[in-house]
Write an enzyme that holds these catalytic residues in place. Structure first.
Site, mmCIF file in Angstrom:
data_model
loop_
_atom_site.group_PDB
_atom_site.id
_atom_site.type_symbol
_atom_site.label_atom_id
_atom_site.label_comp_id
_atom_site.label_asym_id
_atom_site.label_seq_id
_atom_site.Cartn_x
_atom_site.Cartn_y
_atom_site.Cartn_z
ATOM 1 N N LYS A 188 5.080 32.873 -29.282
ATOM 2 C CA LYS A 188 6.206 32.186 -28.623
ATOM 3 C C LYS A 188 5.716 31.278 -27.504
ATOM 4 O O LYS A 188 6.363 30.276 -27.178
ATOM 5 C CB LYS A 188 7.227 33.194 -28.114
ATOM 6 N N THR A 245 11.421 32.088 -22.981
ATOM 7 C CA THR A 245 10.221 31.338 -22.616
ATOM 8 C C THR A 245 10.402 29.840 -22.824
ATOM 9 O O THR A 245 9.820 29.030 -22.098
ATOM 10 C CB THR A 245 9.008 31.840 -23.422
#
Length: 336
Positions: A188, A245
């Site tokens: 990610k 994120t």
């Protein structure tokens, strides 16, 4: 429980604050004498996590023997590039069966191994677990509601870590899928760099949503090929961690991406962020794994081109959008 945290960065300090809420005896080790001195004097990581004050019961040291004097649990919170060297340094001090929880996120660039594999190689006598999910240190340190997942080889170990970390604001789920948890947490960061680059270019929410959605497809495709469970990637360490994120003001990977999108090199961006940008270190490994497992990962490939091949950021989105036409979902066909 007597717990040692290896690493005095923002995440290590936030974890310390969390564990003291459950009345655990916490020691933080740092390789940096200035960090140890700062924490000892102020009980605050002024550079990386300002405003989060640790209780006076927390101990700080730069000496590994002192830090690892009979701990019941060890938490590895150093940046991913330093996990192997740290594990190697402490191996002789870890007793058989000690639970070592990796809260770092990344893939080792040289070996393409997950961090739990790295720790297990260097500390074979340890009982290694991993903890991951959408959990920025800035919010955990302020006791904001957070949910994560812990993975371990045994249910008993996962339950023990769950009981150790769980509070009324920090909810911990358990899972046997260490592979999926770690790959979601590492990959990610690469997608978050892409999201940040798009923000730096002035793109909108549509672009961010596209990168998150197609990013989780890339992560899931590779993760399942490597043995991760599909459901993990729709959970906390998959889409959950990816969303936070890519979107959060606290994300160092997104912030570095913004700076790259505005014209900085990745070296300049990391210097500006002043913390380790895990996505830069995981990008090459992710691309190598994609090739090894024959998985198409166009976003990961483009991030690598921008970072390491000087591909013009202004042309990156056009290159992604004008790829060959394809169906969104495989395995489903029309009747006609």
């Amino acid at each position: 429980m007597k717990i040692t945290i290896l690493g005095a960065g923002s995440w290590g300090v936030a974890i310390a604050k969390l564990l003291t809420c459950n009345q655990h005896e916490v020691t933080i080790w740092s390789i940096d004498p200035e960090e140890v001195a700062m924490l000892t004097e102020y009980c605050e990581q002024k550079q990386k996590l300002p405003g989060v004050i640790l209780p006076g019961t927390v101990h700080y040291t730069g000496d590994l023997a002192t830090a690892l004097a009979e701990p019941e649990m060890v938490v590895v919170a150093v940046p991913s590039p330093f996990v192997r060297s740290t594990a190697k340094s402490v191996a002789h001090l870890i007793k058989e069966g000690t639970i070592v929880v990796s809260v770092s996120k990344g893939i080792e660039e040289e070996t393409m191994k997950r961090l739990s594999e790295v720790i297990r190689e260097e500390i074979p006598q340890a009982d290694v677990a991993v903890l991951s999910g959408p959990s920025h240190a800035e919010e955990v340190g302020k006791c904001m509601a957070t949910t994560v997942v812990v993975g371990a080889l045994s249910h008993a170990t996962a339950r023990l870590v769950q009981d150790t970390f769980m509070t009324d604001f920090f909810r911990v789920y358990t899972s046997p899928d260490m592979v999926g948890i770690e790959l979601g947490g590492a990959l990610k960061n690469v997608i978050a760099l892409a999201a940040g680059i798009a923000d730096g270019l002035g793109c909108g929410d549509n672009t961010k949503a596209a990168l998150i959605t197609r990013g989780i497809v890339e992560i899931s495709n590779l993760g399942t090929k490597m043995g991760g469970h599909p459901e993990t990637f729709s959970g906390l360490s998959g889409i959950g961690d990816l969303i936070v994120t890519c979107a959060s003001k606290h994300s160092r990977n997104r912030r570095a991406g913004v700076l790259i999108g505005q014209g900085m090199s990745y070296h300049e961006a990391m210097n500006e962020v002043k913390m380790v940008v895990e996505g830069v270190y995981s990008a090459k490994a992710a691309l190598k794994l994609a090739k090894e497992y024959h998985v198409t990962m166009p976003i990961v490939e483009m991030v690598n081109k921008i970072l390491f091949e000087d591909f013009p950021v202004g042309e990156a989105l056009t290159a992604l959008l004008t790829r060959d036409k394809k169906s969104e979902i495989s395995g489903i066909s029309w009747d006609d």
